[in-house]
Each structure stands twice: as C-alpha cells, then as structure tokens.
Scaffold this motif. Structure first.
Motif, short mmCIF file in Angstrom:
data_model
loop_
_atom_site.label_atom_id
_atom_site.label_comp_id
_atom_site.label_asym_id
_atom_site.label_seq_id
_atom_site.Cartn_x
_atom_site.Cartn_y
_atom_site.Cartn_z
N VAL A 237 3.17 -6.58 -0.35
CA VAL A 237 4.35 -5.79 -0.05
C VAL A 237 3.98 -4.30 0.08
O VAL A 237 4.42 -3.61 1.00
CB VAL A 237 5.43 -5.99 -1.14
N VAL A 238 3.17 -3.81 -0.85
CA VAL A 238 2.76 -2.40 -0.80
C VAL A 238 1.95 -2.12 0.46
O VAL A 238 2.15 -1.10 1.13
CB VAL A 238 1.96 -2.01 -2.07
N LEU A 239 1.02 -3.02 0.79
CA LEU A 239 0.23 -2.83 2.00
C LEU A 239 1.12 -2.83 3.23
O LEU A 239 0.95 -2.00 4.14
CB LEU A 239 -0.83 -3.93 2.12
N ALA A 240 2.08 -3.75 3.28
CA ALA A 240 3.01 -3.79 4.43
C ALA A 240 3.77 -2.47 4.55
O ALA A 240 3.97 -1.96 5.66
CB ALA A 240 3.98 -4.95 4.27
N ASP A 241 4.18 -1.90 3.43
CA ASP A 241 4.88 -0.61 3.46
C ASP A 241 4.00 0.49 4.03
O ASP A 241 4.44 1.31 4.84
CB ASP A 241 5.34 -0.22 2.05
N ARG A 242 2.73 0.53 3.59
CA ARG A 242 1.82 1.58 4.07
C ARG A 242 1.54 1.41 5.56
O ARG A 242 1.46 2.38 6.30
CB ARG A 242 0.53 1.56 3.28
N LEU A 243 1.37 0.19 6.03
CA LEU A 243 1.14 -0.06 7.45
C LEU A 243 2.35 0.33 8.27
O LEU A 243 2.24 0.93 9.35
CB LEU A 243 0.80 -1.54 7.68
N TYR A 244 3.53 0.00 7.77
CA TYR A 244 4.76 0.32 8.48
C TYR A 244 4.97 1.83 8.55
O TYR A 244 5.34 2.37 9.59
CB TYR A 244 5.94 -0.36 7.79
N ASP A 245 4.74 2.51 7.42
CA ASP A 245 4.88 3.96 7.39
C ASP A 245 4.00 4.63 8.45
O ASP A 245 4.38 5.64 9.05
CB ASP A 245 4.49 4.51 6.02
N ARG A 246 2.82 4.07 8.64
CA ARG A 246 1.84 4.67 9.55
C ARG A 246 1.90 4.08 10.96
O ARG A 246 1.08 4.40 11.81
CB ARG A 246 0.43 4.50 8.95
#
Length: 365
Positions: free
Chosen positions: A308-317
């Motif tokens: 979930v955290v990785l998905a958030d960082r990818l989405y943010d970027r």
C-alpha cells in the motif's frame, strides 16, 4: 536510431538493461526527511481552482470554500506571538487556542482529498519552509529519525502541518501522534489532515482497548471534521483497467523504456520487507516506469500494508505500472478487503489501476 528501427516505427531498445527496485537500498538522512515534507510531484501544480467538484456532491464545493477561508486565516502572525524563525526563550506561554485548530477531510478514496490538502498548502500565505506536508507514515518516521523533542522544535515554528492519509495502525502510534499534535497546536501550528475515517472512528474494527479509544477522542477534538462525499474520480466515466500483459510484453517494454525498472512481483515483495517504508519514495527516485512480472495475490497483511505504501509513492510520482499475472483488483484476499484495513487496500487497488491505465502506451501495438 537504426534505419531498421526507424522503418518499423517501434521504440528503440534502451542502451542498458532495465533498473531493478530489488537492487536499490536507499539511505535517507533525517534532514532530507524534513526538506522533502512538501506536496508530492503529482500535486505540484494543483490549486483550489483546479479542483472540479462533482455537481451531484455539494459537500465537495463546500470543502473548497471552507479550506480557502481556512488558508486565508493563516496569513497573520504565528499564534505564539513570536517570529516563527526565532525562539523567544523568555516569552510568556501563549494562551491555548480556542476551538479546533485543524481541518479534518473525511471521505472515501478518490474524491480528491489529497488534491484539496495540497491546495491548502499552496494557498497558505507562508514561506515553504514554514509549511509541512507529509503522510501519517512520513510523520511518524520523522519522529523516529529526529526524536520527539527535536520534531516538536522543528515543526513548532511552522504555520501549517498537513497530514495525508491519517490512518492509525497501532496504539503506540496513536499516543505518539496525539501527543505530538497537542504540542504543535499549543505552539500555534494549524493542522489539516485527510483520512478515510472520521477522527472519532479511527481504529474501529482494529483495536478495542479503552486507552486507545480515549486517545482517539482526545485527538478528534483537535479537528473540525469536514465530510467529502463522492465516487472515486479515477473511475468516473473511464474504461476498465487494462488486462495484465504477458511476461514477454512486460519485459520487452522494460527494455524499450529508458528509466524503467523490471522486477518479478514476489521478489519485489520480499525486498520491501528489507527497506523501511520511509524510504519507498527514494526507492522509486528517477524511475519513468515500473514493470512487474508474475503479479499474484499478496500472501499476508504485513506484506499488503507495505505494498500500500509503495502504491502511494508510485501514484504520488505518477510512475506508470505495467504488469503481467493477475489484475490488480485480485491482489488482496476477501478477508483483507473485509477487514480493518480495507480502505487502505481499496485505495491501493484504485491507484494501481490508474497507473496501469497510464502504462498502456508502453506496450508496442
């Protein structure tokens, strides 16, 4: 470009092999954690006037009005009565603020809460170094890196602290952040937060300890809840997420895309366990695409929360994700999707689906 490539019209093969997330072990110094507490790249240019409220959801229009007024009210002197850039050791302790000193944006995933929170950060009339923006996880990581007292001193002179995705995972974090925010409010810092759960309901379905619930209620009093209704904007009138590609298609796309990474999904999940979530942003630094083979169901909840955290960082970027294997809506088991962290998992599915849609252009037709 070779003549044969030009004739075929295909994208050229990259000069080097794809990058690998599994080969990265970033180290992020504490001072960088503070300096990077700004809205992520996806939200660099958002403003209140770029938020498009759903005409069928009046709460979205109301949110823009309330937050615009809140931002305008932060243009005066710091509430401690002192210059935020200077410490007045002998100044009288400021009176405790009356009423809520924060705004709490509650709503489902995909209704634009982060857009609004970032717009508030941009609209607040203060220098960037006097405003902080980060996720709940990034805030707890900052405390871990600096220590509690240093975090209070570092953020205590700020005009505004924005906390995105305010979701509590254990009672220890609840006590830590509740105490921290209390200190910051006393210092005159305004607060704004987003979450998928009303502040009085945080932790519901996860823990039932009386102490935990008492801490939640104390934290709730710091905010004015502002409900934002609506459907996930990423799914409004958009086509269904693309079906997964073959391993061969994903691999070819990775080699043909400069700055792409290529990893097998199970191996990447194993690697995430070795990297602290505070470093997942650095883990994805410089990537133009993430290519994954053999996507399969996530085996356990700890692994799922890291994803979930990785998905958030990818989405943010705004990093597109091209994948083979199972579609992203089958990542999490029914038990996970019906459990206490279900909103996190639905958010991850929504964001990965959007990034998968963005990756369609990487595959040669």
């Amino acid at each position: 470009m070779s003549s044969s490539t030009a004739a075929s019209g295909r994208a050229p093969i990259a000069d080097v092999a794809p990058l690998s997330l599994r080969a990265r072990e970033p180290r992020v110094p504490a001072d960088r954690l503070v300096a990077e507490m700004v809205p992520p790249p996806r939200f660099d240019s958002v403003r209140f006037d770029t938020y498009v409220p759903d005409p069928n959801q009046p709460s979205q229009t109301e949110a823009v009005t309330v937050l615009s007024t809140f931002a305008a009210g932060l243009g005066g002197a710091h509430l401690s009565g002192s210059d935020p850039g200077r410490r007045r050791w002998f100044a009288r302790k400021p009176a405790a603020p009356t009423g809520p000193r924060g705004i709490y944006l509650d709503g489902g995933y995909g209704v634009g809460k982060t857009h609004l929170l970032a717009s508030l950060w941009h609209a607040t009339p203060a220098a960037p170094e006097l405003k902080a923006f980060g996720t709940f996880v990034e805030l707890t990581n900052l405390v871990g890196a600096l220590g509690f007292q240093q975090t209070v001193q570092t953020l205590g002179g700020h005009r505004l602290l924005c906390i995105d995705e305010f979701e509590l995972d254990d009672p220890g974090d609840t006590v830590l952040v509740s105490t921290l925010l209390g200190k910051l409010v006393d210092a005159g810092v305004a607060l704004a937060a987003t979450s998928n759960t009303l502040p009085g309901k945080l932790g519901e379905g996860r823990f039932a300890a009386a102490d935990f619930l008492r801490e939640i209620q104390g934290l709730s009093a710091r905010f004015r809840p502002l409900r934002i209704d609506g459907e996930d904007y990423r799914h409004r009138g958009l086509p269904e997420a693309p079906a997964p590609y073959s391993d061969e298609q994903v691999t070819k796309a990775a080699y043909a895309t400069a700055g792409a990474s290529l990893d097998d999904f199970p191996g990447l999940l194993d690697h995430l366990a070795k990297v602290h979530p505070s470093r997942y942003g650095a883990l994805t630094e410089g990537l133009r695409a993430v290519c994954l083979t053999d996507v399969r169901p996530v085996p356990d909840q700890s692994t799922a929360l890291r994803l979930v955290v990785l998905a958030d960082r990818l989405y943010d970027r705004e990093i597109p994700v091209l994948a083979s294997g199972l579609p992203f809506d089958r990542l999490f088991s029914d038990e996970m999707l019906n459990g206490g962290y279900r909103k996190k998992y639905f958010r991850a599915i929504s964001r990965l689906t959007a990034l998968a849609r963005d990756a369609k252009g990487l595959v040669a037709r």
